[in-house]
Motif scaffolding. Structure first.
Motif, short mmCIF file in Angstrom:
data_model
loop_
_atom_site.label_atom_id
_atom_site.label_comp_id
_atom_site.label_asym_id
_atom_site.label_seq_id
_atom_site.Cartn_x
_atom_site.Cartn_y
_atom_site.Cartn_z
N GLU A 99 0.81 -1.22 0.00
CA GLU A 99 0.00 0.00 0.00
C GLU A 99 0.84 1.28 0.00
O GLU A 99 0.31 2.37 0.13
CB GLU A 99 -0.93 -0.01 1.22
N THR A 100 2.14 1.14 -0.16
CA THR A 100 3.02 2.31 -0.20
C THR A 100 2.68 3.18 -1.41
O THR A 100 2.49 2.68 -2.52
CB THR A 100 4.49 1.87 -0.29
N ASP A 101 2.61 4.47 -1.20
CA ASP A 101 2.29 5.41 -2.27
C ASP A 101 3.57 5.76 -3.04
O ASP A 101 4.18 6.81 -2.83
CB ASP A 101 1.64 6.67 -1.69
N TRP A 102 3.95 4.87 -3.95
CA TRP A 102 5.21 5.06 -4.68
C TRP A 102 5.15 6.24 -5.64
O TRP A 102 6.18 6.86 -5.92
CB TRP A 102 5.56 3.78 -5.43
N GLN A 116 3.77 9.17 -5.08
CA GLN A 116 4.16 10.35 -4.30
C GLN A 116 5.64 10.32 -3.94
O GLN A 116 6.31 11.36 -3.91
CB GLN A 116 3.33 10.44 -3.01
N ILE A 117 6.15 9.12 -3.67
CA ILE A 117 7.57 9.01 -3.32
C ILE A 117 8.44 9.45 -4.50
O ILE A 117 9.44 10.16 -4.32
CB ILE A 117 7.89 7.57 -2.87
N VAL A 118 8.05 9.05 -5.72
CA VAL A 118 8.79 9.51 -6.90
C VAL A 118 8.76 11.04 -6.98
O VAL A 118 9.78 11.69 -7.28
CB VAL A 118 8.22 8.89 -8.18
N GLU A 119 7.61 11.62 -6.70
CA GLU A 119 7.50 13.08 -6.75
C GLU A 119 8.42 13.75 -5.72
O GLU A 119 9.04 14.78 -6.01
CB GLU A 119 6.05 13.50 -6.52
N TRP A 120 8.52 13.17 -4.54
CA TRP A 120 9.42 13.73 -3.53
C TRP A 120 10.88 13.56 -3.94
O TRP A 120 11.71 14.44 -3.68
CB TRP A 120 9.16 13.11 -2.16
N TYR A 121 11.20 12.43 -4.57
CA TYR A 121 12.57 12.27 -5.06
C TYR A 121 12.88 13.27 -6.17
O TYR A 121 14.02 13.74 -6.30
CB TYR A 121 12.82 10.84 -5.53
N ASP A 122 11.89 13.60 -6.97
CA ASP A 122 12.08 14.66 -7.96
C ASP A 122 12.44 15.98 -7.28
O ASP A 122 13.31 16.73 -7.74
CB ASP A 122 10.82 14.82 -8.82
N GLU A 123 11.73 16.29 -6.17
CA GLU A 123 12.04 17.50 -5.42
C GLU A 123 13.45 17.44 -4.84
O GLU A 123 14.21 18.41 -4.88
CB GLU A 123 11.03 17.70 -4.29
#
Length: 389
Positions: free
Chosen positions: A278-281, A283-290
């Motif tokens: 259920e991990t929101d990957w 969103q995680i990609v978006e944070w790694y973009d930041e």
């Protein structure tokens, strides 16, 4: 004897001596002498004002050392009148010590050691054991660092980013010897957060709490590493997770995003997922973009490739990985994982074995060797079934 009390008082006492005119190296030696005397005297005769007692004894030791050194008699003008014993000043100069110990002229390892000694109140022996080096080696490192920063004056604001980097290095050492450096880094960062109203200080504290919350689940009873996806989330510390997320939300609301806040946001998404599936990957990609925008770090891009592989499939992750330098630490291990996810077990097994050979520590090497062995067993079983059919 309350050793925790002594450690908490150490930076304030050291700061008082520096403010009175003692150079850092001499002040630090005097404070260590006072701590030894406290360990001898306090069990039978505890003082009413612990900090005041330490300041008085340390200052007297400093005066004795200065007066005994004929080559430095010119400095006696600074110390002609000895302050009388009494309550310690309420002024807290601990923050200045953070910036002093994170001075840009120091190497990262020296800055970490000096921070643990001066701000953390650890002994040289404790620091040496934590870093698995001989005590004499650590003593030399600390002595060189003290000489480097002696005479430095703080007539301008210190660099918070450098202080945070030092504390992050302390935290990443985790636990070794008889000092839990992860817990010590959290204690020091809490102290800094209480003194500095800065969203990145809060971001680092949140990041530490969120990572520390998973500590109990990171290793199996035999000491082997347990990957995040396989961890028993029932062992995670929910109170630390809630505290970390609360601190992070307040920091992000200030709209001054920094590296540690973004890292904490990734950790929060992992911590908030009831199961690995259920991990929101996305969103995680978006944070790694930041994070990549903030740091342009190849390590961030490597972690982003893993997240892309989870969000968009292993081939997308391999495509992201292909744009990175293959000599990056963990690059081969990430490639092995993504090839396994893509069904190429032979390539994955070979890469896991290569990654194990390059692993920086024994637990990681053992983990990667087990992954290679697991896949080789599956390949052998597949080969046997094909031969029997």
């Amino acid at each position: 004897m309350d050793e925790a009390l002594l450690r908490s008082l150490t930076p304030g006492v050291l700061a008082v001596l520096v403010r009175r005119g003692a150079d850092f190296a001499a002040a630090e030696d005097a404070v260590q002498d006072a701590l030894v005397e406290a360990l001898r005297v306090w069990p039978a005769d505890p003082p009413r004002d612990a900090k005041g007692w330490l300041v008085t004894v340390a200052w007297r030791r400093h005066l004795d050392a200065v007066r005994a050194d004929a080559a430095r008699r010119r400095r006696e003008d600074l110390v002609d009148e000895e302050p009388q014993p009494g309550p310690a000043s309420a002024v807290d100069d601990t923050l200045a010590l953070y910036f002093l110990c994170a001075h840009p002229s120091l190497t990262p390892s020296s800055a970490v050691a000096l921070t643990l000694r001066a701000v953390g109140g650890l002994t040289t022996r404790q620091i040496a054991r934590a870093y698995l080096v001989p005590e004499a080696t650590m003593a030399q490192r600390i002595s060189r660092a003290k000489r480097t920063v002696s005479g430095v004056r703080f007539d301008r604001p210190g660099d918070v980013a450098t202080v945070l980097r030092v504390l992050y290095l302390v935290f990443n050492e985790g636990y070794s010897g008889d000092v839990d450096l992860a817990a010590e880094a959290i204690r020091l960062t809490r102290q800094l957060a209480a003194a500095v109203d800065h969203p990145e200080v809060a971001g680092l504290l949140a990041l530490m709490l969120l990572h520390h919350a998973r500590r109990a689940a990171r290793t199996a009873p035999d000491g082997s590493l347990v990957p995040l996806a396989q961890q028993d989330r029932g062992q995670w510390d929910t109170a630390l997770i809630a505290e970390g997320i609360g601190i992070l939300r307040k920091a992000l609301a200030r709209d001054r995003l920094g590296e540690f806040q973004a890292q904490a946001a990734v950790a929060a998404l992992h911590a908030d997922a009831p199961t690995a599936e259920e991990t929101d990957w996305v969103q995680i990609v978006e944070w790694y973009d930041e994070l990549a925008r903030l740091t342009d770090s190849p390590v961030v891009r490597l972690n982003r490739a893993v997240a892309v592989g989870e969000a968009d499939g292993p081939r997308a992750g391999l495509a992201a990985l292909a744009a990175l330098d293959a000599s990056l630490p963990r690059h081969t291990a990430v490639a092995a994982y993504l090839h396994e996810r893509d069904g190429d077990l032979a390539t994955a097994a070979r890469l896991y074995a290569e990654a194990a050979h390059r692993a920086p520590n024994l637990p990681e090497r053992d983990h990667l060797n087990r992954q290679a062995a697991r896949l080789n067993l599956r390949l052998d079983a597949r080969h046997d079934r094909g031969r029997d059919s």
